[in-house]
Design a protein around this motif. Structure first.
Motif, PDB file in Angstrom:
ATOM      1  N   GLN A  33      18.697  64.965  72.900  1.00  0.00           N
ATOM      2  CA  GLN A  33      19.342  65.351  74.148  1.00  0.00           C
ATOM      3  C   GLN A  33      19.901  63.288  74.247  1.00  0.00           C
ATOM      4  N   ASN A  34      19.590  62.870  73.789  1.00  0.00           N
ATOM      5  CA  ASN A  34      20.407  61.217  73.728  1.00  0.00           C
ATOM      6  C   ASN A  34      21.685  61.611  72.614  1.00  0.00           C
ATOM      7  N   MET A  35      21.809  62.380  71.916  1.00  0.00           N
ATOM      8  CA  MET A  35      23.014  62.408  71.314  1.00  0.00           C
ATOM      9  C   MET A  35      24.057  63.572  71.979  1.00  0.00           C
ATOM     10  N   VAL A  36      23.510  64.323  72.669  1.00  0.00           N
ATOM     11  CA  VAL A  36      24.214  65.684  72.419  1.00  0.00           C
ATOM     12  C   VAL A  36      25.948  64.026  73.642  1.00  0.00           C
ATOM     13  N   PRO A  37      27.031  65.195  73.390  1.00  0.00           N
ATOM     14  CA  PRO A  37      28.015  64.791  74.030  1.00  0.00           C
ATOM     15  C   PRO A  37      28.312  64.173  75.237  1.00  0.00           C
ATOM     16  N   GLN A  38      28.512  63.337  75.746  1.00  0.00           N
ATOM     17  CA  GLN A  38      29.220  62.606  77.350  1.00  0.00           C
ATOM     18  C   GLN A  38      30.223  63.330  77.835  1.00  0.00           C
ATOM     19  N   GLU A  39      30.617  63.153  79.068  1.00  0.00           N
ATOM     20  CA  GLU A  39      31.659  63.729  79.412  1.00  0.00           C
ATOM     21  C   GLU A  39      32.780  63.629  78.383  1.00  0.00           C
ATOM     22  N   GLY A  40      33.256  62.347  79.209  1.00  0.00           N
ATOM     23  CA  GLY A  40      34.679  62.485  77.863  1.00  0.00           C
ATOM     24  C   GLY A  40      34.453  62.141  76.326  1.00  0.00           C
ATOM     25  N   GLU A  41      33.955  62.592  76.062  1.00  0.00           N
ATOM     26  CA  GLU A  41      33.275  62.704  74.443  1.00  0.00           C
ATOM     27  C   GLU A  41      33.167  63.889  74.459  1.00  0.00           C
ATOM     28  N   ALA A  42      33.121  65.232  75.509  1.00  0.00           N
ATOM     29  CA  ALA A  42      32.503  66.769  74.940  1.00  0.00           C
ATOM     30  C   ALA A  42      34.261  67.110  74.953  1.00  0.00           C
ATOM     31  N   LEU A 101      36.698  68.585  71.602  1.00  0.00           N
ATOM     32  CA  LEU A 101      36.960  70.062  71.876  1.00  0.00           C
ATOM     33  C   LEU A 101      38.432  70.486  71.895  1.00  0.00           C
ATOM     34  N   ALA A 102      39.194  68.979  72.583  1.00  0.00           N
ATOM     35  CA  ALA A 102      40.550  68.959  72.592  1.00  0.00           C
ATOM     36  C   ALA A 102      40.944  69.528  70.493  1.00  0.00           C
ATOM     37  N   PRO A 103      42.292  70.143  70.068  1.00  0.00           N
ATOM     38  CA  PRO A 103      42.937  70.014  69.171  1.00  0.00           C
ATOM     39  C   PRO A 103      42.602  69.309  68.176  1.00  0.00           C
ATOM     40  N   LEU A 104      42.935  68.803  67.068  1.00  0.00           N
ATOM     41  CA  LEU A 104      42.922  67.599  66.221  1.00  0.00           C
ATOM     42  C   LEU A 104      43.893  67.360  65.544  1.00  0.00           C
ATOM     43  N   PRO A 105      44.797  66.512  65.884  1.00  0.00           N
ATOM     44  CA  PRO A 105      45.701  66.489  65.162  1.00  0.00           C
ATOM     45  C   PRO A 105      46.197  67.545  64.183  1.00  0.00           C
ATOM     46  N   PRO A 106      47.316  67.398  63.507  1.00  0.00           N
ATOM     47  CA  PRO A 106      48.496  68.265  63.169  1.00  0.00           C
ATOM     48  C   PRO A 106      47.827  68.487  61.501  1.00  0.00           C
ATOM     49  N   GLY A 107      46.968  69.316  61.019  1.00  0.00           N
ATOM     50  CA  GLY A 107      47.145  68.594  59.460  1.00  0.00           C
ATOM     51  C   GLY A 107      45.145  68.500  59.541  1.00  0.00           C
ATOM     52  N   VAL A 108      44.907  68.465  60.760  1.00  0.00           N
ATOM     53  CA  VAL A 108      43.144  66.885  59.890  1.00  0.00           C
ATOM     54  C   VAL A 108      42.338  68.100  60.796  1.00  0.00           C
ATOM     55  N   LYS A 109      41.306  68.648  59.529  1.00  0.00           N
ATOM     56  CA  LYS A 109      40.531  69.447  59.626  1.00  0.00           C
ATOM     57  C   LYS A 109      39.210  69.457  60.890  1.00  0.00           C
ATOM     58  N   VAL A 110      38.169  69.976  60.811  1.00  0.00           N
ATOM     59  CA  VAL A 110      36.777  69.594  61.360  1.00  0.00           C
ATOM     60  C   VAL A 110      36.609  69.169  59.615  1.00  0.00           C
ATOM     61  N   ALA A 147      28.721  62.713  61.523  1.00  0.00           N
ATOM     62  CA  ALA A 147      28.688  62.119  62.683  1.00  0.00           C
ATOM     63  C   ALA A 147      29.377  63.044  63.938  1.00  0.00           C
ATOM     64  N   THR A 148      30.879  63.203  63.637  1.00  0.00           N
ATOM     65  CA  THR A 148      31.688  63.256  64.579  1.00  0.00           C
ATOM     66  C   THR A 148      31.626  65.194  64.612  1.00  0.00           C
ATOM     67  N   GLN A 149      31.044  65.923  63.642  1.00  0.00           N
ATOM     68  CA  GLN A 149      30.969  66.899  62.733  1.00  0.00           C
ATOM     69  C   GLN A 149      29.766  67.948  63.557  1.00  0.00           C
ATOM     70  N   PHE A 150      29.048  66.730  63.735  1.00  0.00           N
ATOM     71  CA  PHE A 150      27.985  67.287  64.316  1.00  0.00           C
ATOM     72  C   PHE A 150      28.132  66.981  65.454  1.00  0.00           C
ATOM     73  N   LEU A 151      28.759  66.455  66.397  1.00  0.00           N
ATOM     74  CA  LEU A 151      28.961  66.287  67.832  1.00  0.00           C
ATOM     75  C   LEU A 151      29.946  67.585  68.754  1.00  0.00           C
ATOM     76  N   ILE A 152      30.960  68.072  67.827  1.00  0.00           N
ATOM     77  CA  ILE A 152      31.779  68.783  67.842  1.00  0.00           C
ATOM     78  C   ILE A 152      30.754  69.947  67.332  1.00  0.00           C
ATOM     79  N   GLY A 153      30.208  70.316  66.683  1.00  0.00           N
ATOM     80  CA  GLY A 153      29.468  71.506  66.938  1.00  0.00           C
ATOM     81  C   GLY A 153      28.436  71.777  67.726  1.00  0.00           C
ATOM     82  N   LEU A 154      27.748  70.673  68.765  1.00  0.00           N
ATOM     83  CA  LEU A 154      26.908  70.169  69.961  1.00  0.00           C
ATOM     84  C   LEU A 154      27.885  70.673  71.187  1.00  0.00           C
ATOM     85  N   ALA A 155      29.026  69.850  70.982  1.00  0.00           N
ATOM     86  CA  ALA A 155      29.530  70.472  72.163  1.00  0.00           C
ATOM     87  C   ALA A 155      30.232  71.993  72.496  1.00  0.00           C
TER      88      ALA A 155
END
Length: 165
Positions: free
Chosen positions: A94-103, A107-116, A122-130
């Motif tokens: 519950q403390n790890m869930v992305p906050q509003e601005g973070e979510a 979920l926004a598209p990544l910069p060109p040429g960047v993969k998850v 940690a960021t990969q985990f948050l993207i999956g949670l979101a």
């Protein structure tokens, strides 16, 4: 005199060899640093302090002595698998869930040429949670169910006695 000169030459040769060894070591260290920098993620989406805290918390997610992967945790949340996630782990999640601005940012598209996979764990985990629908509400409901089920046991017994009477 010639013997003395040869002794000086030996000392100078040894010192020259020592200096060359030092430079070789420095080159090796520099190459290792470059290799490490190449492996590290190039894009950071979340704050460094939050990233560190998430990684520490994720390292505590173990079941039967085996470390749970991000996919294991996401699947356990989707399937409400109480064997993998107990009350303690649900509170941490519950403390790890992305906050509003973070979510929104995650979920926004990544910069060109960047993969998850180029991002840190940690960021990969948050993207999956979101990406899990209503993850905050799901965790809150699951935590309420798990914590209240222990309280209802004695009450159910008393209700059974009253119904029997």
């Amino acid at each position: 005199m010639s013997a003395l000169d040869l002794g000086k030459v030996d000392v100078l040769t040894k010192r020259l060899q020592d200096v060359q060894d030092v430079f070789k070591l420095r080159q090796k260290v520099a190459k290792k640093k470059e290799a490490k920098a190449a492996k590290e993620p190039k894009v950071e989406l979340i704050d460094g302090k939050r990233q560190t805290n998430l990684l520490i918390a994720l390292n505590q997610f173990k079941t039967d002595g085996k470390q749970l992967t991000n996919e294991d945790i996401w699947t356990a949340i989707k399937e409400t698998d109480a064997d993998k996630l107990n009350i303690d782990k649900l509170e941490r999640l519950q403390n790890m869930v992305p906050q509003e601005g973070e979510a929104e940012m995650l979920l926004a598209p990544l910069p060109p040429g960047v993969k998850v996979t180029d991002l840190d764990l940690a960021t990969q985990f948050l993207i999956g949670l979101a990406k899990i629908p209503l993850v905050t509400e799901r965790l809150a409901a699951w935590l309420f169910y798990e914590s209240s089920s222990g309280l209802l046991g004695p009450v159910k017994h008393n209700i059974g006695l009253l119904n029997g009477a």
